[in-house]
Design a protein around this motif. Sequence first.
Motif, short mmCIF file in Angstrom:
data_model
loop_
_atom_site.label_atom_id
_atom_site.label_comp_id
_atom_site.label_asym_id
_atom_site.label_seq_id
_atom_site.Cartn_x
_atom_site.Cartn_y
_atom_site.Cartn_z
N VAL A 1 8.10 17.24 3.94
CA VAL A 1 7.21 17.87 4.91
C VAL A 1 6.15 18.70 4.20
N LEU A 2 6.60 19.50 3.26
CA LEU A 2 5.66 20.36 2.55
C LEU A 2 4.59 19.54 1.84
N ARG A 3 5.00 18.47 1.21
CA ARG A 3 4.03 17.64 0.50
C ARG A 3 3.01 17.06 1.47
N LEU A 4 3.50 16.61 2.59
CA LEU A 4 2.59 16.05 3.60
C LEU A 4 1.55 17.09 4.00
N PHE A 5 2.00 18.30 4.21
CA PHE A 5 1.06 19.35 4.59
C PHE A 5 0.08 19.63 3.46
N LEU A 6 0.58 19.73 2.25
CA LEU A 6 -0.28 20.13 1.14
C LEU A 6 -1.28 19.04 0.79
N GLU A 7 -0.98 17.81 1.21
CA GLU A 7 -1.92 16.74 0.92
C GLU A 7 -3.06 16.67 1.93
N SER A 8 -2.86 17.25 3.06
CA SER A 8 -3.98 17.29 4.01
C SER A 8 -4.05 18.67 4.66
N PRO A 9 -4.48 19.64 3.87
CA PRO A 9 -4.54 21.00 4.39
C PRO A 9 -5.69 21.18 5.37
N LYS A 10 -5.52 22.11 6.24
CA LYS A 10 -6.55 22.46 7.22
C LYS A 10 -6.94 21.27 8.08
N ARG A 11 -6.04 20.35 8.18
CA ARG A 11 -6.30 19.22 9.08
C ARG A 11 -5.09 19.03 9.96
N LEU A 12 -5.35 18.58 11.15
CA LEU A 12 -4.25 18.38 12.07
C LEU A 12 -3.39 17.21 11.61
N VAL A 13 -2.12 17.44 11.47
CA VAL A 13 -1.18 16.38 11.11
C VAL A 13 -0.43 16.00 12.38
N SER A 14 -0.71 14.84 12.87
CA SER A 14 -0.10 14.44 14.14
C SER A 14 1.39 14.18 13.93
#
Lengths: 240, 240
Positions: free
Chosen positions: A169-182
Motif C-alpha cells: 500500500v505504501l509503495r502504491l501511494f509513494l508512486e503516485s503522490p498527490k493524486r487520487l488513488v482509486s
Amino acid sequence: MTPPETSPDQPLITILDDEPEIRLMLADALNEAGFRTKGFARATEFEAALKSTAPDVCLVDLGLPDKDGLALVHRLALESGAAIIIISGRAQVQDRVTGLELGADDYIIKPFDPAEVVARVRARLRKTRSEDKVSDTARFAGWTAHFERYVLTDSEGVETPFSHAEGEVLRLFLESPKRLVSRARMQEILGGAAGESFDRAMDVRISRLRTKLREDPKNPRLIKTIYGAGYIFLGDVKWE
Amino acid sequence: MTPPETSPDQPLITILDDEPEIRLMLADALNEAGFRTKGFARATEFEAALKSTAPDVCLVDLGLPDKDGLALVHRLALESGAAIIIISGRAQVQDRVTGLELGADDYIIKPFDPAEVVARVRARLRKTRSEDKVSDTARFAGWTAHFERYVLTDSEGVETPFSHAEGEVLRLFLESPKRLVSRARMQEILGGAAGESFDRAMDVRISRLRTKLREDPKNPRLIKTIYGAGYIFLGDVKWE
DNA sequence: AAGGGCTTGTTACAATTCGAAAGGAATGAG
DNA sequence: CTCATTCCTTTCGAATTGTAACAAGCCCTT
C-alpha cells in the motif's frame, strides 16, 4: 483448454471512441501485441467502468458526442494512475498543446497507423513500469521508507518495521503522490482477486499503515480518504 | 536585477541537433518555459557531457552526421534514466515505430512547432519526476481551491475542507467560468446515471457548496442560478 | 398585479461507504 | 506441536451522500 490470449496480468488498455471500426481496429492491434483491451463508445460508460477496473493506458478520442473530452482527460490525469493517450482528428498545434498540458501523455492524430499506436502504448508502459523497480528507498514528510528492509525511519532515526501488505500500500501511494488513488486501482494492484468484501481488508491495511505513520485519525495529514472515490497521499516524495 | 531564468534545480533538457538554428529555436522555447538547456551539435560531444551531468529529458535528432542516431537512442534508453524524445525528418510510420521500440519516449516530426515540443517535454517530466504535476489549484474571488488536498482557502488563509462530490461541482464551474452550465451537462458529468429525481441531489450539492463559499442565499455572487436553464459561475478563475 | 404551475433551495432522514477494534485462519519458526 | 506473526474477516460506529418532503422563488397567464 487454456487459451487465455490475454492473461489477467497483462496490461489493460481502454479504448474510448464512438466509431466502432476504430475501436475494433485498435483492439485488434493491441490484442495482437498481447494486451487486454476494453472498448467504450461513450464517456459515461467508460467512467462507470473506471470504478471497478484500473486500466494501465487509456486511449481517448476527443470527438465524443456526450461529453467534453478535454475535461475528461483532465480528470483522468488527476484521478487515475493510467497513462493517457489522446486520439483526435483535431490537428492544430494549439489542440495538441492544451491536450498535453491538461495531463495527456501523448497525442496521436487521425488518421493513424495502428502499429504506431501500439508502439506508443508500449512506450508509456515502459516508463510507468520500469521506474517502479529502480529504487527501494523513498523520503517523504520526515520519514524514510526502506522497502528492501521493510522499515520506516522517522526524522530522529527511530525505526518502525512494516509488513509486506503494508508495504504494498505504501509503495502504491509513494508512486503516485498527490493524486487520487482509486479503490479499483488499489484492488487491481494489491489483491487482484475480485474480492467481494476485500474492501474491508484494504481498509485494515490502510488503517495499520496510518497508525505506523502516526497519523491523527481525526485529521490525517498524509493519507487522506476521499469518500466514494479512493485515497490521496499528500506529501512530497523523493525516491533514492 | 535578478533574472535567473534557470535555477540549478530546474529540469535539464539536452538538445542534440547539428543545425544551429534548430538548437537555438528549441533552447529559446525551453528556456522561456523555465528549463535549463544544453545544446550539442555532435553525438560525441553529447556523450562526453553525459558523464558529468544527468539530463532529465534528451531531445535527439536522428539525422546526425557522426553517428547512428538510433543506436545512440538505444544506449541512452538502457543506461540513462532520462526521457528521450526523438526529433526527426523521417516521417514514415516504420521509422517512428522502430524509434519508439528502441526506447524513445516520444517521436516528433520535423518541421515542428516549439510550443508542442515544450508541451511534450513537460508531459515526460510529469511522469518521470513526480513534480511538475498537472495544474490542480484554482484562484477566484479571493478563494483558492486546492483540489489535491480537498481544501478551500479564503483570502485570510482560513481553510475549509470540501468533499469529493462538492469538488466535482466546483471543478465543473471553475473549468467553464462565466459560461452557462446547463443542468443536463452537470447531470452527465456528475451523476452519469440518468437520474429521475437525481436533480435534487445536484441541488443539494450546489447548496452545500454555496454554504462553504459563504454565499448569501438571497444574493449569490458566485454561483448564480439561471431559472429554467442551469447555473453560471461568475468570478475570474486562474488555474495554477 | 395576483395567482397558479413549475423550478429551485433547504432541511431532515436514510442508504452507502469507510475506520478501527476484536476475533480467527494461514503461514512459518523453533 | 506450539507459539508468533501476519493478514483477512466481522462488527459496529462515524462520516458522506443521495432521497424525500416541503418551503421559497420565478415566470406566465389572466
